[in-house]
Design an enzyme around this catalytic site. Structure first.
Site, PDB file in Angstrom:
ATOM      1  N   PRO A  34       0.827  -1.212   0.000  1.00 56.57           N
ATOM      2  CA  PRO A  34       0.000   0.000   0.000  1.00 56.57           C
ATOM      3  C   PRO A  34       0.859   1.259   0.000  1.00 56.57           C
ATOM      4  O   PRO A  34       1.786   1.378   0.803  1.00 56.57           O
ATOM      5  CB  PRO A  34      -0.803  -0.116   1.304  1.00 56.57           C
ATOM      6  N   HIS A 179      -5.562  -1.631   8.269  1.00 58.73           N
ATOM      7  CA  HIS A 179      -4.392  -0.801   8.581  1.00 58.73           C
ATOM      8  C   HIS A 179      -4.408  -0.439  10.070  1.00 58.73           C
ATOM      9  O   HIS A 179      -5.196   0.396  10.499  1.00 58.73           O
ATOM     10  CB  HIS A 179      -4.459   0.464   7.723  1.00 58.73           C
ATOM     11  N   HIS A 182       1.428   2.865  11.894  1.00 53.02           N
ATOM     12  CA  HIS A 182       1.891   4.190  11.461  1.00 53.02           C
ATOM     13  C   HIS A 182       1.131   5.395  12.013  1.00 53.02           C
ATOM     14  O   HIS A 182       1.042   6.424  11.337  1.00 53.02           O
ATOM     15  CB  HIS A 182       1.892   4.246   9.912  1.00 53.02           C
ATOM     16  N   TYR A 184      -2.060   5.914  12.473  1.00 52.52           N
ATOM     17  CA  TYR A 184      -3.440   6.186  12.024  1.00 52.52           C
ATOM     18  C   TYR A 184      -4.415   5.691  13.099  1.00 52.52           C
ATOM     19  O   TYR A 184      -3.982   5.243  14.169  1.00 52.52           O
ATOM     20  CB  TYR A 184      -3.653   5.586  10.620  1.00 52.52           C
ATOM     21  N   GLY A 310      12.668  -0.960   3.016  1.00 53.99           N
ATOM     22  CA  GLY A 310      13.892  -0.596   2.301  1.00 53.99           C
ATOM     23  C   GLY A 310      14.626  -1.757   1.653  1.00 53.99           C
ATOM     24  O   GLY A 310      15.838  -1.708   1.482  1.00 53.99           O
ATOM     25  N   GLY A 334       8.246  -0.876  -2.199  1.00 57.69           N
ATOM     26  CA  GLY A 334       7.398   0.282  -2.472  1.00 57.69           C
ATOM     27  C   GLY A 334       7.975   1.183  -3.541  1.00 57.69           C
ATOM     28  O   GLY A 334       7.507   1.245  -4.676  1.00 57.69           O
ATOM     29  N   ARG A 335       9.039   1.883  -3.174  1.00 58.68           N
ATOM     30  CA  ARG A 335       9.586   2.898  -4.102  1.00 58.68           C
ATOM     31  C   ARG A 335      10.063   2.285  -5.406  1.00 58.68           C
ATOM     32  O   ARG A 335       9.865   2.858  -6.476  1.00 58.68           O
ATOM     33  CB  ARG A 335      10.707   3.672  -3.397  1.00 58.68           C
TER      34      ARG A 335
HETATM   35  C1  PHB Z   1       1.485   8.361   4.203  1.00 58.75           C
HETATM   36  O1  PHB Z   1       0.550   8.769   3.510  1.00 58.75           O
HETATM   37  O2  PHB Z   1       2.483   9.045   4.439  1.00 58.75           O
HETATM   38  C2  PHB Z   1       1.390   7.038   4.788  1.00 58.75           C
HETATM   39  C3  PHB Z   1       0.198   6.340   4.673  1.00 58.75           C
HETATM   40  C4  PHB Z   1       0.092   5.074   5.204  1.00 58.75           C
HETATM   41  C5  PHB Z   1       1.160   4.528   5.849  1.00 58.75           C
HETATM   42  C6  PHB Z   1       2.351   5.197   5.962  1.00 58.75           C
HETATM   43  C7  PHB Z   1       2.472   6.464   5.427  1.00 58.75           C
HETATM   44  O3  PHB Z   1       1.053   3.308   6.393  1.00 58.75           O
END
Ligand code: PHB
Length: 400
Positions: A34, A179, A182, A184, A310, A334-335
């Site tokens: 995600p 989720h 992080h 949230y 990473g 991810g990246r």
């Molecule tokens: C973000 O939008 O920066 C973000 C969203 C979800 C995550 C981590 C970072 O789990």
């Protein structure tokens, strides 16, 4: 075993060993995780350009594609142009994305969330929505204090998770990822420094874990455990999510999840090096001694585990062959996946990866930095007999 990354050729490693997840079989263990991308419209409806983006990342059949975090209610659509899955219009937009991923032979999980105090308070105020969290504790550096949620609001949130999970399945998703990481909303209940409630939703570990566990239970009841996954970030400090009691807290959470007696689709864990805060600060040294092993030991292969943080092709191969040898582990990229729509094909064939361009990651509603990373020439040649229309799709054709 000697821990030399060069020992393992990624294409010949367990990264390409098929793996059963929920009720389907993946052909590789490299996951598209995600990622917030802000390409939905101003009403939080996914734009058509998202069809190509997700389909392309599923262009190696049998890949697990996970959506960016998607709001469970309009109130939780807390950032400009992130998506929701609440209305019929949003459901139909997601259906097209999911169909496109399936057309490539890959699988789709919807990550679902509530943002709580990580929402933009100005955006909520402009819409007449309350700014809320577990307790009235402001984000670091913010003067705006959220309102502590009432018990009714907590119960509504559980129902919102259920409704959105059902919508995801009705739109064709193979499952949902809850989720709880992080900083949230669910994590705002887990974290002692944020959750200062004195009712049954705060205080002890048991009480702070209650909301996450109730959400998981309710969603499992609605769509079945094989379609449900959970994400945790035990070491993250992002958005005030540091936890001093992480070992006891996550051991308790895993123990309780196991008591539910279902085989979840997967567990998704963020390594200490994957803390979004650490990535932003580019700090590779912090927390290096912290591992996820205590959670994997407790989980005990109940279902596969995704690790994120990473990874590169060589370090991912080494991780699945050495450190995580005992477990069914998938690795998130991810990246690199942003910059390489054919990432899996490239790793499989030893093709160098294209560089990502961070400044365009969050370009609101734009094709630029999103659908303009090309497939490798090798991929195009190998698929010239059957190029999926998604790969050919041009900007003009999809942005209305
Ligand atoms: C973000 O939008 O920066 C973000 C969203 C979800 C995550 C981590 C970072 O789990």
């Amino acid at each position: 075993m000697n821990s030399n990354a060069d020992r393992y050729i990624p294409s010949e490693s367990r990264l390409f060993k098929p793996l059963r997840v929920g009720s389907f079989t993946l052909q590789n263990r490299i996951v598209f995780p995600p990622l917030t991308r802000l390409r939905s419209d101003d009403g939080h409806v996914p734009l058509p350009l998202m069809q190509k983006y997700y389909a392309d990342r599923g262009s190696s059949p049998g890949t697990l594609v996970i959506s960016e975090a998607t709001a469970i209610s309009h109130l939780e659509e807390g950032n400009w142009n992130n998506p929701g899955l609440v209305s019929d219009m949003q459901t139909e937009a997601w259906r097209k994305i999911i169909d496109a991923v399936h057309a490539n032979g890959s699988f789709f999980f919807q990550q679902i969330w509530a943002m709580g105090r990580a929402s933009n308070p100005d955006l909520l105020a402009a819409r007449g929505f309350p700014y809320r969290s577990s307790s009235a504790v402001a984000m670091k550096g913010s003067a705006i204090v959220p309102k502590a949620m009432t018990e009714n609001e907590i119960l509504e949130t559980i129902q919102d998770f259920v409704n959105t999970a059902k919508r995801a399945v009705s739109a064709g998703a193979d499952g949902v990822e809850i989720h709880s990481a992080h900083g949230y909303l669910l994590d705002q209940f887990l974290t002692a420094s944020v959750n200062q409630r004195t009712d049954k939703w705060g205080g002890s570990i048991e009480n702070r874990a209650r909301l996450t566990l109730e959400v998981v239970k309710a969603v499992v009841g609605a769509i079945g455990g094989e379609r449900v996954a959970i994400r945790f970030s035990p070491y993250a400090g992002f958005q005030g999510s540091e936890k001093t009691d992480f070992r006891e807290l996550y051991t308790y959470l895993i123990t309780e999840l196991k008591k539910m007696n279902v085989r979840f689709a997967y567990l998704s864990l963020v390594e200490a090096t994957g803390d979004p805060g650490a990535l932003i600060w580019n700090d590779k040294k912090i927390h290096q001694d912290k591992t996820l092993d205590f959670i994997l030991e407790e989980w005990d292969n109940l279902s596969p585990v995704i690790v994120a943080g990473g990874y590169q092709p060589d370090t991912a191969a080494r991780a699945v062959e050495e450190h995580y040898q005992k477990w069914d582990v998938m690795v998130a990229f991810g990246r690199h996946f942003i910059a390489n729509p054919d990432l899996i094909f490239r790793i499989k064939n030893g093709i160098p990866l294209a560089q990502y361009n961070r400044p365009t990651f969050y370009n609101h509603k734009q094709w630029l930095g999103y659908n303009d990373y090309p497939f490798s020439q090798e991929f195009v040649e190998a698929h010239s007999h059957a190029v999926h229309p998604m790969i050919e799709q041009k900007e003009e054709a999809v942005v209305a």
